[in-house]
Design a protein around this motif. Structure first.
Motif, mmCIF file in Angstrom:
data_model
loop_
_atom_site.group_PDB
_atom_site.id
_atom_site.type_symbol
_atom_site.label_atom_id
_atom_site.label_comp_id
_atom_site.label_asym_id
_atom_site.label_seq_id
_atom_site.Cartn_x
_atom_site.Cartn_y
_atom_site.Cartn_z
ATOM 1 N N LEU A 88 0.850 -1.192 0.000
ATOM 2 C CA LEU A 88 0.000 0.000 0.000
ATOM 3 C C LEU A 88 0.888 1.246 0.000
ATOM 4 O O LEU A 88 1.943 1.258 0.619
ATOM 5 N N PRO A 89 0.442 2.295 -0.707
ATOM 6 C CA PRO A 89 1.277 3.494 -0.757
ATOM 7 C C PRO A 89 1.293 4.260 0.568
ATOM 8 O O PRO A 89 2.281 4.889 0.900
ATOM 9 N N TYR A 90 0.180 4.196 1.308
ATOM 10 C CA TYR A 90 0.110 5.002 2.524
ATOM 11 C C TYR A 90 0.373 4.165 3.769
ATOM 12 O O TYR A 90 0.312 2.945 3.744
ATOM 13 N N GLY A 91 0.696 4.845 4.868
ATOM 14 C CA GLY A 91 0.844 4.176 6.149
ATOM 15 C C GLY A 91 -0.224 4.691 7.088
ATOM 16 O O GLY A 91 -0.993 5.575 6.722
ATOM 17 N N PHE A 92 -0.292 4.115 8.278
ATOM 18 C CA PHE A 92 -1.274 4.578 9.248
ATOM 19 C C PHE A 92 -0.560 5.289 10.390
ATOM 20 O O PHE A 92 0.381 4.758 10.972
ATOM 21 N N ARG A 93 -1.004 6.505 10.709
ATOM 22 C CA ARG A 93 -0.355 7.262 11.756
ATOM 23 C C ARG A 93 -0.724 6.682 13.110
ATOM 24 O O ARG A 93 -1.889 6.450 13.394
ATOM 25 N N ARG A 94 0.274 6.432 13.949
ATOM 26 C CA ARG A 94 0.015 5.812 15.225
ATOM 27 C C ARG A 94 -0.129 6.834 16.354
ATOM 28 O O ARG A 94 -0.699 6.568 17.383
ATOM 29 N N THR A 95 0.434 8.022 16.143
ATOM 30 C CA THR A 95 0.310 9.054 17.165
ATOM 31 C C THR A 95 -0.770 10.046 16.744
ATOM 32 O O THR A 95 -1.272 9.983 15.627
ATOM 33 N N SER A 96 -1.105 10.974 17.632
ATOM 34 C CA SER A 96 -2.198 11.879 17.274
ATOM 35 C C SER A 96 -1.681 12.994 16.369
ATOM 36 O O SER A 96 -0.487 13.265 16.282
ATOM 37 N N SER A 97 -2.612 13.631 15.681
ATOM 38 C CA SER A 97 -2.249 14.641 14.701
ATOM 39 C C SER A 97 -2.339 16.024 15.331
ATOM 40 O O SER A 97 -2.918 16.211 16.391
ATOM 41 N N ASP A 98 -1.758 17.024 14.640
ATOM 42 C CA ASP A 98 -1.724 18.380 15.183
ATOM 43 C C ASP A 98 -2.815 19.243 14.583
ATOM 44 O O ASP A 98 -3.219 19.063 13.439
ATOM 45 N N LEU A 99 -3.231 20.198 15.390
ATOM 46 C CA LEU A 99 -4.225 21.169 14.912
ATOM 47 C C LEU A 99 -3.687 21.885 13.686
ATOM 48 O O LEU A 99 -2.484 22.124 13.598
ATOM 49 N N SER A 100 -4.569 22.201 12.783
ATOM 50 C CA SER A 100 -4.276 22.966 11.565
ATOM 51 C C SER A 100 -3.512 22.163 10.516
ATOM 52 O O SER A 100 -3.173 22.679 9.464
ATOM 53 N N GLU A 101 -3.212 20.911 10.797
ATOM 54 C CA GLU A 101 -2.511 20.088 9.811
ATOM 55 C C GLU A 101 -3.359 19.962 8.542
ATOM 56 O O GLU A 101 -4.545 19.651 8.619
ATOM 57 N N LYS A 161 -1.855 -7.053 7.919
ATOM 58 C CA LYS A 161 -0.656 -6.313 8.328
ATOM 59 C C LYS A 161 -0.847 -4.863 7.915
ATOM 60 O O LYS A 161 -0.867 -4.540 6.738
ATOM 61 N N VAL A 162 -0.999 -4.001 8.886
ATOM 62 C CA VAL A 162 -1.249 -2.599 8.578
ATOM 63 C C VAL A 162 0.093 -1.894 8.399
ATOM 64 O O VAL A 162 0.937 -1.939 9.280
ATOM 65 N N PRO A 163 0.287 -1.268 7.229
ATOM 66 C CA PRO A 163 1.568 -0.599 7.006
ATOM 67 C C PRO A 163 1.700 0.644 7.892
ATOM 68 O O PRO A 163 0.745 1.376 8.076
ATOM 69 N N SER A 164 2.888 0.878 8.472
ATOM 70 C CA SER A 164 3.030 2.065 9.303
ATOM 71 C C SER A 164 3.812 3.158 8.587
ATOM 72 O O SER A 164 3.753 4.312 8.974
ATOM 73 N N THR A 165 4.542 2.785 7.535
ATOM 74 C CA THR A 165 5.265 3.848 6.842
ATOM 75 C C THR A 165 4.637 4.112 5.488
ATOM 76 O O THR A 165 4.116 3.215 4.837
ATOM 77 N N SER A 166 4.701 5.359 5.097
ATOM 78 C CA SER A 166 4.107 5.763 3.835
ATOM 79 C C SER A 166 5.202 5.842 2.788
ATOM 80 O O SER A 166 6.277 6.376 3.045
ATOM 81 N N SER A 167 4.947 5.267 1.595
ATOM 82 C CA SER A 167 5.982 5.306 0.562
ATOM 83 C C SER A 167 5.808 6.507 -0.352
ATOM 84 O O SER A 167 6.533 6.665 -1.321
ATOM 85 N N ILE A 168 4.806 7.360 -0.060
ATOM 86 C CA ILE A 168 4.575 8.497 -0.955
ATOM 87 C C ILE A 168 4.936 9.817 -0.273
ATOM 88 O O ILE A 168 4.589 10.880 -0.736
#
Lengths: 188, 366
Positions: B229-242, B336-343
């Motif tokens: 998969l091209p994308y990964g899944f973020r494991r930590t929380s995201s920031d405001l305004s991202e 298997k959930v990918p954690s890193t994004s290749s894009i």
């Protein structure tokens, strides 16, 4: 009719891709294979995949003149399924104990090997056809699979004359061949 | 041009359409010119291969059909593992103990759920709209035309009308899709449509209604698993305004939308979701929300009807939790959930091109 002739007749119908023959074979054998796979670390989906693959092996064989089945269909399917499942377990490294046996088996290693080669070619052809896109795919299928002639094809696809259609077909075929042989030769 | 003539001749030769004179000439040519001979041999092999492909494909389709009808008619069913006897014995022996244990468990569960209900924030249902899409008849018709034009085999029974639609995306290249539970609620059949317009059968393997997530598995021989998969899944929380973007199917075609993360919690302080400002419409439910690195930070599920552009997405952390739960309850689901994004670092256009193939329209037949 003796059992032998019944089975021979069933195989003939299978060779013609007859749905009722597939149904009969399903009814007689599916439970057995399901039991084999699930009792040996497999899932419901694995059972279906392996059974269908075994049927494809039988189907390919039933189409060839030289093939002669020296045992019951049930024994053959069981042997092929068992072999296929063993191989899959080994490749997944889940293999710990030999697969339990509760049926007679016949040697099918060669048939399975031939099948694996054919299956690989099937996969290559499928991916090549998936890559060439439309209208190439439909055009080639119309000519090589549905055996339509060039006049029919040019009117169906809206070419002004059959020379144009031939030209297009040639280009498409070359692309498909290139894709196919690139992978095919890679594997050898 | 010569090559076209040669192909033509070779084909007529192989199909036995030449007259004796022509055939003799052509055979002479094959003998004298090894290139021609090589071409004929290769072409013969290739055509055989192509027709074998077609017959096997037809046979597989029949196999699939037979399996499907037999399963529906109940002639084949899920296999019940052996050793029923032991379970029956066990039951006889411990029946009373089990009854006591079960009633205690039942009372506890009731008490806990009562308490949870009492303390949890009550979401005002009318304020929020789940973004699944009602598909009207017209759209179904245009869709079926498309399918015919592309000469794709249509799997959806024309009599069964597609009533709801949404979006889903791959969490594992082997065909595991994630979508919102409300999109697939009460479905009798589910189809997913890929970016090429091809319909594929899918089944629900897990529903997590408290997080409004559902996991589907594509169950179709025409599906080709991706390598990764091209994308990964973020494991930590995201920031405001991202800045974030999403892909979804509010119409019969994939639609891109851009926005930003506007609050870390959802409606009435719901910490399971975050608030995003983006334009979303019915049909966007189940679509991935990605940040500029190409990491999935959530899945769209609802919008607030009383405010403009306020959309809620379940956070990726909860997606991962749901998948963990699925793995615990069903060990055969090998996700298997990918954690890193290749894009990461690519232009947006390139990123979207890669992601597009992993986003599927969900069609639900009730």
């Amino acid at each position: 009719m003796s059992k032998y002739f019944k089975e021979a007749e069933l195989l003939k119908r299978l060779a013609k891709n007859d749905k009722s023959a597939i149904e009969t074979i399903y009814q007689d054998n599916y439970k057995l294979i399901q039991q084999l796979i699930i009792n040996n670390n497999g899932s419901e989906d694995d059972a279906r995949d392996i059974f269908q693959e075994a049927l494809i092996v039988l189907y390919q064989n039933s189409k060839s003149e030289a093939f002669e089945l020296n045992c019951q269909i049930r024994t053959y399917i069981y042997s092929v399924s068992r072999r296929l499942w063993l191989k899959r377990l080994q490749s997944n490294r889940r293999f710990e104990t030999p697969v339990d046996n509760f049926e007679e088996i016949v040697p099918v290693e060669d048939d399975v090997e031939v099948h694996e080669k054919l299956d690989r070619q099937y996969g290559i052809m499928r991916s090549a056809l998936g890559k060439i896109g439309e209208p190439c795919k439909s055009l080639l299928e119309a000519f090589y699979i549905h055996n339509k002639n060039m006049q029919e094809i040019s009117s169906y696809f809206g070419y002004t004359n059959s020379d144009n259609a031939k030209n297009q077909k040639y280009k498409c075929l070359m692309r498909l061949k290139k894709l196919f042989f690139a992978q095919y030769k890679n594997g050898i | 041009m010569d090559q076209i003539l040669l192909l033509d001749a070779a084909e007529r030769y192989l199909r036995g359409e030449m007259n004796d004179q022509e055939r003799a000439n052509f055979e002479e040519l094959r003998k004298s010119n090894p290139e021609v001979d090589q071409f004929v041999v290769e072409h013969h092999f290739f055509v055989e291969e192509l027709s074998r492909y077609a017959t096997v494909k037809r046979f597989k389709a029949n196999l699939y059909d037979v399996h499907h009808t037999m399963k529906e008619s109940g002639e084949i069913s899920e296999y019940q593992p052996t050793e029923k006897g032991r379970i029956v014995q066990f039951w006889e022996k411990y029946r009373r103990t089990i009854a006591v244990a079960a009633s205690i468990a039942g009372i506890t569960a009731l008490a806990i759920s009562g308490l949870t209900l009492f303390f949890s924030p009550k979401a005002p249902i009318k304020d929020i709209e789940e973004l699944r899409r009602k598909v009207n008849k017209l759209e179904v018709r245009t869709n079926s035309q498309d399918v015919q034009l592309n000469d794709v085999k249509k799997k959806i029974d024309p009599n069964a009308s597609v009533t709801f639609g949404g979006t889903s995306f791959l969490v594992d290249p082997k065909g595991y899709l994630l979508t919102s539970a409300h999109v697939v609620a009460n479905a009798s059949q589910i189809f997913v449509q890929n970016s090429k317009g091809q319909d594929l059968r899918a089944k629900i393997i897990y529903t997590d209604s408290k997080r409004d997530l559902a996991i589907l598995k594509i169950d179709d021989e025409d599906f080709h698993p991706l390598s990764s998969l091209p994308y990964g899944f973020r494991r930590t929380s995201s920031d405001l305004s991202e800045p974030v973007f999403t892909l979804g199917f509010p119409k019969d075609e994939i639609v891109y939308g851009e926005g930003y993360l506007s609050a870390k919690s959802g409606l009435m302080g719901d910490t399971m979701s975050s608030q995003i400002t983006i334009s979303a419409n019915p049909g966007n439910s189940g679509g991935p929300v990605l940040n500029s690195n190409g990491e999935v930070i959530g899945i769209l599920n609802a919008r607030q009807t009383t405010a403009e552009g306020v959309v809620f997405a379940i956070k990726s952390r909860h997606i991962l939790k749901t998948i963990e739960e699925l793995k615990e309850s069903d060990t055969s689901a090998n996700i298997k959930v990918p954690s890193t994004s290749s894009i990461r670092g690519m232009e947006r256009v390139q990123q979207v091109k890669k992601i597009e193939d992993c986003v599927f329209m969900v069609k639900v037949v009730l």
